[in-house]
Design an enzyme around this catalytic site. Sequence first.
Site: not given
Ligand code: HMG
Length: 391
Positions: A280, A246, A33, A156, A237, A115, A205, A312, A83
């Site tokens: 990102n 968040k 969706d 992302t 970030h 990052c 993460s 991270s 990175e």
């Molecule tokens: P996921 O597990 O598929 O998604 O991936 P989810 O099920 O957690 O859903 C995401 C959000 O969408 C949730 O909202 C759902 O409720 C909502 P929340 O509960 O979090 O507020 N949702 C909907 N909303 C409206 N309509 C819908 C619907 N369905 C669901 N139909 C995840 C999400 C971010 C985990 C994934 O994309 C991922 O693994 N991303 C990569 C890691 C990442 O970005 N981590 C962030 C923190 S770490 C960081 O910032 C460092 C980084 O940049 C690296 C570095 O430092 O180099 C990553």
Amino acid sequence: MPGDFAIGIHDLSVATTQYVLTHDTLAAHNGTDAAKYHRGIGQRSMSVAAADEDIVTMAATAAAPLVARHGGDRIRTIVFATETSVDQAKAAGIHVHSLLGLPSATRVVELKQACYGGTAGLQFAVGLVHRDPSQQVLVIASDVSKYELDSPGEATQGAAAVAMLVGAEPALVRIEDPSGMFTADIMDFWRPNYRTTALVDGHESISAYLQAVEGVWKDYAERDGRTLDEFSAFCYHQPFTKMAHKAHRHLLRHCGYDADEGEIARAVGRTTAYNAEVGNSYTASMYLGLAALLDHADDLTGQTVGFLSYGSGSVAEFFAGTVVPGYRAHLRSAAHRDAIGRRQDIDYAKYREIHEYSFPADGKDHPVPRETTGPYRLAGLSGHKRIYEPR
Ligand code: HMG
């Protein structure tokens, strides 16, 4: 404030890629969706690098307008944070130094800590300018973020570069002491040398990021930093833009405030416009947030912005910056909007082809197809060397 002169960001310029994949296209491919992407994680589209683009071409594209406006004579150091580097030994910034024709009497180095690297670069630059305020430091943050196809992280991805000229008596933002720091040994996101895509425990993460928010604030407060209500906006970030919401909600609750959604939107909403379209960009992400804030907010003169940089692994830092009177005359808002608006929409098949492509590692001559319409391109590989050229 270190010394009796201000130090900070004198000029800032953003660049991104030739191509863009919308989250509508990704959602249609994988049956998700689209609202999950648009509202759930706060993303509309992601920048995708063309065959002849990479962190170097984006970095040079971002930095060239700074050199055109200010000249390169005072730049004694280039710090390139990334990175997703293109070489294990040579600093990517040397290619940028060469493309921009900067003087040979320059120090060039590359920095890495996920990052967070861009912020390390900025803080090191502040230290160098403190030692000699006649010098400027070119800090570049440039990354192409890549996760496995069909993984949760795929939505992302993104790519961008931000170039910042750091100097004394800056025209945009004064960087303040103290900083709040935090480090924890966590495997929330990493990329071993033999992989082109990152490994991540997505939900872990997010928890690691929130733990770091608490950690940096604790250290910042213990060092007599400002109080929360002294800030008019917060640049976080942004691995996806909802992460800024968040993080700020978490910080407010941690400090005993009501986490009112309107208040959170006021604090971070003006920082997300570019990241929502670009995805990102790792080291560049928080500074893209600053660019969006400066370009879109009503007059910020004299107002203080909080910066929370997370990488991270993990390392984080919180610091304050105050916006300088007259800053609006120095912004590059039209160029930034153009860099994002001019990207060419690609379909899923083209995106997948780019994602799956890897350069041959045989050391032969491999010219790269002409795709970018940007000012610099990767012309090819020859004898294992990357050849860059102005377009
Ligand atoms: P996921 O597990 O598929 O998604 O991936 P989810 O099920 O957690 O859903 C995401 C959000 O969408 C949730 O909202 C759902 O409720 C909502 P929340 O509960 O979090 O507020 N949702 C909907 N909303 C409206 N309509 C819908 C619907 N369905 C669901 N139909 C995840 C999400 C971010 C985990 C994934 O994309 C991922 O693994 N991303 C990569 C890691 C990442 O970005 N981590 C962030 C923190 S770490 C960081 O910032 C460092 C980084 O940049 C690296 C570095 O430092 O180099 C990553």
